[in-house]
Design a protein around this motif. Structure first.
Motif, PDB file in Angstrom:
ATOM      1  N   GLN A  98      15.141  -8.696  -3.407  1.00 45.13           N
ATOM      2  CA  GLN A  98      15.230  -9.531  -2.206  1.00 45.13           C
ATOM      3  C   GLN A  98      14.982 -11.007  -2.499  1.00 45.13           C
ATOM      4  O   GLN A  98      15.475 -11.882  -1.777  1.00 45.13           O
ATOM      5  N   ASP A 123      11.596  -5.311  -3.681  1.00 43.50           N
ATOM      6  CA  ASP A 123      10.924  -6.582  -3.389  1.00 43.50           C
ATOM      7  C   ASP A 123      11.460  -7.699  -4.285  1.00 43.50           C
ATOM      8  O   ASP A 123      11.689  -8.827  -3.821  1.00 43.50           O
ATOM      9  N   SER A 177       2.559  -9.647  -7.374  1.00 42.18           N
ATOM     10  CA  SER A 177       3.976  -9.667  -7.018  1.00 42.18           C
ATOM     11  C   SER A 177       4.641 -10.831  -7.727  1.00 42.18           C
ATOM     12  O   SER A 177       4.191 -11.980  -7.613  1.00 42.18           O
TER      13      SER A 177
END
Length: 462
Positions: free
Chosen positions: A184, A181, A114
């Motif tokens: 955000q 994701d 990520s």
């Protein structure tokens, strides 16, 4: 007479050694085009090659940034892959092999990387993902060999437009949660990036409009800088010149189900590229389809072996060809050399790696959506009839399976949304089609029977 013969001999030898000079090498006449075996003067050819590098740059670099792979390594293998592609296709198919977005989902599923976590990519997870990339390359290369000797008809039967469109669409839609994701992490930066991409597309014509992704990323990067979201600590430590970092692969058969469906996407992209270039050049290039598939597969194998992302032909570069009407493969040779040089500048790679999550999220929102819409485009261009329940159910089931990320783990193997969605598209279509023909409920078969009956009823004239 002797001088004329020498000139003809010299011209013939030049054609055998390289590209034939188009006209005076400086200007292109109205309605004319520079064919793959031709070139302009070398300074102009190099400048066109640089345009191709810029065109593929934004999308190609986003893939390693989204997956955690080294950007310079990925760029290195796109350059090597492009050189091999030109060699394998005998210099007759202009193409740059950039990073494939089709591999984002399976790579992410294996690595769990990520961009918002602030952690480096786990080296073992990366190695396993590379093994999956290699499996895609091997399969694609084998398909290329079969197509070269057998032809492409069997692919068209197995994957008609409704199936191909569904597979391409579900790749992009399956990735939507990842984009959210990143958004955000820095919503304002993401919105600025999205706005810049969209506005560039409609405010500018020609090349600038086609570079909307790259320009949007640059605008978003500037906005992130103003908000203090950039970290240049790794840039100052990097060398000016050096080879990119290479990584050895590892293999786990349990991940094959995640990666192999991507082969179908790469097949569709390569065939679409051949058709596009054929339409623009006015040539029948179907005989090169097998070579393009094999070349892309071989390039993907090399990329996976050294730590680069898988490769594919790029729509961005088709856009450059359409805008310039220059199809010279000499320009792509120059593009590959320029990209190769850039990949050996470590500071350049580290600067690219500083692009923050907010910018990635904004660009990914547009790009993932574009991938989904490319599937819809395939349906539109091929006039897929969704009043036919076979087509409707094929798309409906496969898209929901992918978007919801259905998961199946039989015997240690792992199949997720993209793999199951792809399988659903093929199986649902073929099974419903077979039953429909058997029971006489397939609208397409009924229409064909009526047409044949009407044709037989027409009186024949001698």
């Amino acid at each position: 007479m002797a001088d004329s013969q020498q000139a003809n001999t010299r011209q013939g030898s030049e054609r055998q050694r390289g590209w034939r000079l188009y006209g005076d090498g400086r200007t292109i006449g109205p309605g004319e085009r520079v064919l793959p075996e031709e070139r302009l003067s070398w300074p102009r050819t190099i400048s066109i090659g640089a345009q191709h590098v810029v065109a593929m740059f934004g999308a190609t670099f986003l893939v390693p940034l989204l997956t955690g792979f080294p950007p310079s390594t990925t760029l290195f293998f796109t350059a090597i892959g492009t050189l091999l592609f030109l060699l394998i296709t005998k210099g007759m198919m202009p193409s740059y092999l950039g990073s494939s977005f089709g591999l984002l989902a399976p790579i992410g599923a294996v690595t769990g990387f990520s961009a918002t976590a602030g952690e480096d990519l786990d080296s073992h997870a990366m190695a396993l993902a590379q093994g999956g990339i290699i499996s895609v390359g091997v399969t694609l290369a084998l398909v290329g060999i079969v197509v070269h000797f057998v032809g492409v008809r069997w692919i068209e039967v197995t994957m008609p437009p409704v199936v191909t469109g569904a597979i391409v669409a579900l790749i992009g839609l399956n990735l939507a949660p990842a984009a959210w994701d990143w958004v955000q992490a820095a919503p304002l930066t993401a919105v600025i990036t999205i706005a810049a991409i969209l506005l560039t597309t409609v405010l500018f014509r020609g090349m600038i409009g086609r570079l909307s992704i790259l320009i949007g990323v640059l605008v978003g990067y500037a906005a992130a800088g103003l908000q203090g979201q950039l970290d240049f600590s790794t840039v100052t430590k990097a060398d000016w010149v050096g080879l990119p970092a290479f990584h050895a692969p590892a293999f786990d058969l349990g991940y094959l189900g995640l990666f192999l469906p991507v082969v179908l996407v790469l097949i569709a992209e390569n065939i679409g590229h051949v058709k596009s270039v054929a339409a623009m050049t006015g040539r029948d290039l179907d005989s090169l389809t097998g070579r393009t598939l094999f070349a892309d597969g071989f390039s993907t194998i090399l990329a996976g072996s050294g730590g680069g992302s898988g490769t594919t032909t790029y729509a961005e570069n088709i856009g450059v060809m359409a805008a310039t009407r220059i199809f010279s493969t000499a320009a792509y040779l120059c593009a590959a050399i320029i990209a190769l040089i850039l990949s050996m500048l470590p500071k350049f790679g580290e600067i690219i790696a500083t692009i923050p999550p907010g910018v990635l999220g904004g660009a990914a929102t547009v790009l993932y959506g574009m991938i989904g819409m490319l599937g819809v485009r395939i349906w539109v261009e091929n006039k897929v009839d969704f009043s036919n329940p076979i087509n409707l159910n094929t798309a409906a089931v496969s898209l929901i399976v992918a978007i919801a990320n259905f998961t199946w783990t039989p015997g240690g193997l792992q199949f997720e949304g993209i793999a199951l969605g792809t399988a659903s598209a093929i199986i649902v279509f073929q099974v419903m089609k077979a039953i429909g023909r058997w029971r006489g409920t397939d609208p397409d078969a009924l229409a064909q029977n009526f047409a044949e009956a009407a044709d037989r009823s027409q009186p024949r004239t001698e």
